[in-house]
Design an enzyme around this catalytic site. Sequence first.
Site, mmCIF file in Angstrom:
data_model
loop_
_atom_site.group_PDB
_atom_site.id
_atom_site.type_symbol
_atom_site.label_atom_id
_atom_site.label_comp_id
_atom_site.label_asym_id
_atom_site.label_seq_id
_atom_site.Cartn_x
_atom_site.Cartn_y
_atom_site.Cartn_z
ATOM 1 N N LEU A 13 -43.027 17.403 -19.765
ATOM 2 C CA LEU A 13 -41.812 17.145 -19.004
ATOM 3 C C LEU A 13 -41.986 15.945 -18.083
ATOM 4 O O LEU A 13 -41.067 15.129 -17.938
ATOM 5 C CB LEU A 13 -41.409 18.388 -18.211
ATOM 6 C CG LEU A 13 -41.213 19.665 -19.027
ATOM 7 C CD1 LEU A 13 -40.623 20.773 -18.152
ATOM 8 C CD2 LEU A 13 -40.333 19.422 -20.241
ATOM 9 N N ASP A 32 -51.647 12.997 -12.056
ATOM 10 C CA ASP A 32 -52.018 14.155 -12.878
ATOM 11 C C ASP A 32 -53.541 14.185 -12.938
ATOM 12 O O ASP A 32 -54.216 13.363 -12.303
ATOM 13 C CB ASP A 32 -51.402 14.048 -14.281
ATOM 14 C CG ASP A 32 -51.102 15.426 -14.878
ATOM 15 O OD1 ASP A 32 -51.979 16.309 -14.782
ATOM 16 O OD2 ASP A 32 -50.011 15.620 -15.441
ATOM 17 N N GLY A 71 -46.406 19.210 -11.251
ATOM 18 C CA GLY A 71 -47.808 19.421 -11.537
ATOM 19 C C GLY A 71 -48.244 20.849 -11.266
ATOM 20 O O GLY A 71 -48.096 21.351 -10.158
ATOM 21 N N SER A 110 -39.496 28.057 -12.367
ATOM 22 C CA SER A 110 -39.467 28.578 -13.735
ATOM 23 C C SER A 110 -38.647 29.852 -13.811
ATOM 24 O O SER A 110 -38.544 30.609 -12.837
ATOM 25 C CB SER A 110 -40.896 28.864 -14.205
ATOM 26 O OG SER A 110 -40.904 29.567 -15.430
ATOM 27 N N HIS A 112 -39.700 32.284 -15.122
ATOM 28 C CA HIS A 112 -40.671 33.373 -15.010
ATOM 29 C C HIS A 112 -40.756 33.947 -13.594
ATOM 30 O O HIS A 112 -41.364 35.002 -13.405
ATOM 31 C CB HIS A 112 -42.017 32.925 -15.541
ATOM 32 C CG HIS A 112 -41.974 32.578 -16.994
ATOM 33 N ND1 HIS A 112 -41.730 33.531 -17.964
ATOM 34 C CD2 HIS A 112 -42.061 31.385 -17.639
ATOM 35 C CE1 HIS A 112 -41.707 32.936 -19.155
ATOM 36 N NE2 HIS A 112 -41.895 31.641 -18.982
ATOM 37 N N TYR A 135 -48.368 33.477 -13.128
ATOM 38 C CA TYR A 135 -47.669 32.184 -13.181
ATOM 39 C C TYR A 135 -46.283 32.295 -12.543
ATOM 40 O O TYR A 135 -45.908 31.482 -11.691
ATOM 41 C CB TYR A 135 -47.559 31.731 -14.641
ATOM 42 C CG TYR A 135 -46.651 30.545 -14.866
ATOM 43 C CD1 TYR A 135 -47.027 29.278 -14.448
ATOM 44 C CD2 TYR A 135 -45.426 30.697 -15.510
ATOM 45 C CE1 TYR A 135 -46.197 28.185 -14.657
ATOM 46 C CE2 TYR A 135 -44.597 29.611 -15.730
ATOM 47 C CZ TYR A 135 -44.982 28.364 -15.297
ATOM 48 O OH TYR A 135 -44.162 27.287 -15.498
ATOM 49 N N LYS A 139 -44.477 30.717 -8.815
ATOM 50 C CA LYS A 139 -43.187 30.058 -8.638
ATOM 51 C C LYS A 139 -42.387 30.723 -7.520
ATOM 52 O O LYS A 139 -41.685 30.046 -6.757
ATOM 53 C CB LYS A 139 -42.402 30.086 -9.954
ATOM 54 C CG LYS A 139 -43.104 29.386 -11.114
ATOM 55 C CD LYS A 139 -43.390 27.929 -10.814
ATOM 56 C CE LYS A 139 -44.007 27.213 -11.998
ATOM 57 N NZ LYS A 139 -44.260 25.780 -11.732
ATOM 58 N N SER A 164 -36.185 26.998 -21.074
ATOM 59 C CA SER A 164 -36.917 26.569 -22.282
ATOM 60 C C SER A 164 -36.662 25.087 -22.513
ATOM 61 O O SER A 164 -35.764 24.715 -23.272
ATOM 62 C CB SER A 164 -36.456 27.375 -23.507
ATOM 63 O OG SER A 164 -36.624 28.756 -23.301
ATOM 64 N N ARG A 173 -34.167 33.078 -29.066
ATOM 65 C CA ARG A 173 -34.132 33.167 -27.597
ATOM 66 C C ARG A 173 -33.583 31.881 -26.988
ATOM 67 O O ARG A 173 -32.808 31.902 -26.025
ATOM 68 C CB ARG A 173 -35.532 33.452 -27.070
ATOM 69 C CG ARG A 173 -35.655 33.453 -25.535
ATOM 70 C CD ARG A 173 -37.056 33.895 -25.119
ATOM 71 N NE ARG A 173 -37.244 33.860 -23.674
ATOM 72 C CZ ARG A 173 -37.828 32.866 -23.016
ATOM 73 N NH1 ARG A 173 -38.288 31.806 -23.674
ATOM 74 N NH2 ARG A 173 -37.959 32.923 -21.698
#
Length: 276
Positions: A13, A32, A71, A110, A112, A135, A139, A164, A173
């Site tokens: 991304l 990075d 990052g 995210s 998630h 993870y 977030k 996604s 999905r």
Amino acid sequence: MKKIVLTGAAGALGHQLRAPLAAMADQLVSTDLADAVEGLAGNETYVKADLGDAAAVMDLLEGAEMVVHFGAIGDEAPFEQILHSNFLGAYNVWNAAQKHGVRRIVYASSIHAMGMYPKTTRIDTKMPHRPDTFYGLSKCFAEDMASMYWDKYGIEAVCLRIYSASGPVGNARALGSWLSYDDLIQLVQRSIDTPITGFTVVYGVSNNDRSPVDNSAASFLGYRPKDNAEDFAEAILAQTPQADPQDKAQMCHGGPFATVPLGESGVAYIKKMSVS
């Protein structure tokens, strides 16, 4: 603006964002863990840095007006790894931003963070967190820290709950969750050029007919996605087995991340299922 810092610039991304961000600032500093990245813009510099290193992050953000923070470890992993890159890395970014007077952080959150909600529940930006992994928990932490730094210090933040993000739609999905690269770029651009954002959460999804999220509270950003996963629906559904309503990997917003054991890669599980 004078200077934008992009973390995660070597990722899938971050790579998509480098040229558009370079066009929005006098100076883009990309960073990075990779030794180098190719195709630097004329006003772009690259700095290899570990976001878990507070001194390195402090140096990166000096003079920055905005940070686009992508990052992090982008998968479930053992907590110690997530702690360093995602928890500590986010803290270092916000702490350095406060010290240097950064105006706004655009953060790659995210889905998630909300992954254990059932897909039959349409989720909005005001509902409580319900993470599916370490993870996802990282977030939640960064979103709450962003809210706190807005309340305490007035540092604006736009938290992008990316669903996604990919090229072509690859599975059933994604018919609801897909975020095209073009729409990702537009979302980040609107998060930067909107005059006032305060603390804002917005879902990173395209204009999908089957979108399971409600972005109405963030409509002031002017994000108007153009791509629609429905264009791929007929072909994908023709080759997709009937869903199992007892399988959390199919029934939760987090997909396979809702079922993998804590600390084990969700991406590896997805790849395994794609091959089988």
